[in-house]
Enzyme design. Sequence first.
Site, mmCIF file in Angstrom:
data_model
loop_
_atom_site.group_PDB
_atom_site.id
_atom_site.type_symbol
_atom_site.label_atom_id
_atom_site.label_comp_id
_atom_site.label_asym_id
_atom_site.label_seq_id
_atom_site.Cartn_x
_atom_site.Cartn_y
_atom_site.Cartn_z
ATOM 1 N N CYS A 169 -4.767 2.464 -3.735
ATOM 2 C CA CYS A 169 -3.543 2.978 -3.088
ATOM 3 C C CYS A 169 -2.390 2.007 -3.261
ATOM 4 O O CYS A 169 -1.587 1.804 -2.331
ATOM 5 C CB CYS A 169 -3.760 3.270 -1.605
ATOM 6 S SG CYS A 169 -5.065 4.430 -1.308
ATOM 7 N N GLN A 201 -4.424 -4.973 7.207
ATOM 8 C CA GLN A 201 -5.453 -5.931 6.764
ATOM 9 C C GLN A 201 -5.344 -7.257 7.507
ATOM 10 O O GLN A 201 -6.076 -8.198 7.202
ATOM 11 C CB GLN A 201 -5.337 -6.185 5.245
ATOM 12 C CG GLN A 201 -5.526 -4.965 4.384
ATOM 13 C CD GLN A 201 -6.966 -4.424 4.399
ATOM 14 O OE1 GLN A 201 -7.892 -5.059 4.880
ATOM 15 N NE2 GLN A 201 -7.136 -3.229 3.882
ATOM 16 N N LYS A 245 -10.510 -0.379 10.527
ATOM 17 C CA LYS A 245 -10.712 -1.560 9.672
ATOM 18 C C LYS A 245 -11.103 -2.782 10.499
ATOM 19 O O LYS A 245 -11.306 -3.860 9.968
ATOM 20 C CB LYS A 245 -9.425 -1.871 8.898
ATOM 21 C CG LYS A 245 -9.068 -0.793 7.866
ATOM 22 C CD LYS A 245 -7.901 -1.245 7.029
ATOM 23 C CE LYS A 245 -7.228 -0.110 6.287
ATOM 24 N NZ LYS A 245 -8.004 0.382 5.160
ATOM 25 N N ASP A 266 3.240 -4.183 8.028
ATOM 26 C CA ASP A 266 2.012 -3.425 7.835
ATOM 27 C C ASP A 266 0.867 -4.404 8.096
ATOM 28 O O ASP A 266 0.556 -5.252 7.256
ATOM 29 C CB ASP A 266 1.979 -2.865 6.404
ATOM 30 C CG ASP A 266 0.622 -2.242 6.065
ATOM 31 O OD1 ASP A 266 -0.319 -2.363 6.878
ATOM 32 O OD2 ASP A 266 0.507 -1.645 4.981
ATOM 33 N N HIS A 306 0.864 -1.187 0.000
ATOM 34 C CA HIS A 306 0.000 0.000 0.000
ATOM 35 C C HIS A 306 0.905 1.244 0.000
ATOM 36 O O HIS A 306 2.011 1.199 0.544
ATOM 37 C CB HIS A 306 -0.844 -0.045 1.286
ATOM 38 C CG HIS A 306 -1.878 1.021 1.402
ATOM 39 N ND1 HIS A 306 -1.599 2.296 1.842
ATOM 40 C CD2 HIS A 306 -3.211 1.001 1.159
ATOM 41 C CE1 HIS A 306 -2.715 3.007 1.859
ATOM 42 N NE2 HIS A 306 -3.710 2.253 1.449
HETATM 43 N N1 7TS Z 1 -1.852 -0.660 4.684
HETATM 44 C C1 7TS Z 1 -2.781 -1.432 4.113
HETATM 45 C C2 7TS Z 1 -2.455 -2.857 3.778
HETATM 46 C C3 7TS Z 1 -4.057 -0.911 3.875
HETATM 47 O O1 7TS Z 1 -4.980 -1.699 3.312
HETATM 48 C C4 7TS Z 1 -4.341 0.430 4.213
HETATM 49 C C5 7TS Z 1 -5.654 1.067 3.902
HETATM 50 C C6 7TS Z 1 -3.341 1.176 4.845
HETATM 51 C C7 7TS Z 1 -2.101 0.600 5.050
HETATM 52 C C8 7TS Z 1 -3.557 2.567 5.323
HETATM 53 O O2 7TS Z 1 -4.399 2.576 6.429
HETATM 54 P P1 7TS Z 1 -4.908 3.936 7.078
HETATM 55 O O3 7TS Z 1 -5.907 3.504 8.084
HETATM 56 O O4 7TS Z 1 -3.719 4.599 7.680
HETATM 57 O O5 7TS Z 1 -5.498 4.728 5.945
HETATM 58 N N2 7TS Z 1 -6.322 0.470 2.805
HETATM 59 C C9 7TS Z 1 -7.373 0.959 2.137
HETATM 60 C C10 7TS Z 1 -7.960 0.270 1.078
HETATM 61 O O6 7TS Z 1 -7.609 -0.815 0.672
HETATM 62 N N3 7TS Z 1 -8.989 1.001 0.607
HETATM 63 O O7 7TS Z 1 -9.067 2.129 1.317
HETATM 64 C C11 7TS Z 1 -8.074 2.129 2.270
#
Ligand code: 7TS
Length: 409
Positions: free
Chosen positions: A364, A201, A224, A198, A121
């Site tokens: 992303c 997910q 999430k 990371d 990501h």
């Molecule tokens: N890493 C992964 C694997 C992610 O899926 C996401 C967000 C992030 C980092 C960033 O997370 P945040 O909470 O700091 O924004 N993924 C997604 C997605 O797949 N669609 O919208 C956000």
Amino acid sequence: MNAHEIKKLFPILDQNVNGSPLVYLDSAATSQKPISVIEEVSKYYREYNSNVHRGVHTLGTMATDRYEGAREKVRKFIHASSIEEVIFTRGTTTSINTIAASYARASLKQGDEIVISYMEHHSNVIPWQQVAKQTGAVLKYLPLQEDGTISLDDVRNTVTGNTKIVSIMYVSNVLGVINPIKDIARIAHENGAVMVVDGAQAAPHLKVDVQDLDCDFFAFSGHKMCGPTGIGVLYGKKQLLENMEPVEFGGEMIDFVDQYESTWKELPWKFEGGTPIIAGAIGLGAAIDFLESIGLDEIEAHEHKLAAYALEQMSGIDGMTIYGPKSAAQRAGVITFNLSDVHPHDVATVLDADGIAVRAGHHCAQPLMRWLKVSATARASFYLYNTEEDIDKLVQGLVKTKEYFSNVF
Ligand code: 7TS
């Protein structure tokens, strides 16, 4: 509790969108929130809203107890060895940026290597690009196998004695693959590098044990995993965090402030400058209680079942391309696809007209889109409240989309 019963605990899912019952298949972007989390956040504001770690009044003490209580819930949830290793942040993005700005900027030098993969990501790509520019370190990419998985031979060939940081996602938000993080961490350590995970997910979908993985840092987001937006976690091994400088300076994180010099609080508070995300942390604590009441192993098994069912049903649709591994055992509940000549944004728009929410775009993950040789894809992502009926509706919607566009052209 089965998925139909679980669904009833999420008020938002009980509504019609564009005249049809909502089918929410975008949990990888953000999950929905159960009533227990909504009520816990509301209770903080209605009953004991106060700042934490200051003063002795009753509401302030209650808020501090619940905020620190949430930290202990997170510690247990990821099996960290102490609360000193659990830092509240704004989310995965902030957690990874903190590692990059504090640990990496101070310890990397010209010629050192940072290893990431093509499936990351953007929030696990750009902080490392910046660190590479600032320190003269080299950013290296792990290649992917044809089905989008990582091979340990490639890890062994890419990670060298010059590698100082390996930063890989546990579960892909696009391909759904579950990466062999424990093995990758072992190879990183054999070469003297630290392992950053990371976990955005992973934390929502499977049991995480940071000690068993033996990772050095682990980042995830509350929103999430049934928690509120604006709260996340940075886990780090104590001896690393102890030697790192904070990145935000001000109230809350100090011990003693002189005119020209200051000292920091002990861990984890030295990394939590300013009034913290109190309601968010308390909401995350409630989300952890909720997920644990269902069971992480049960959630993971449910998602594997849904992924297997969806893979089987969707691959029968004419013109369907599904990205990532063919076997559901290697995946969490994420299916990314394209439907022959129909642009993914059109797929998402036609599905939305029937109340079915999926995401379309680059997710992303532009380096991964280039690797897949596409500019965009559509993505359906499942969580504990999704049922096989939701997948049936998705499949019906996709067949309808295909028919609609074959009549247009
Ligand atoms: N890493 C992964 C694997 C992610 O899926 C996401 C967000 C992030 C980092 C960033 O997370 P945040 O909470 O700091 O924004 N993924 C997604 C997605 O797949 N669609 O919208 C956000």
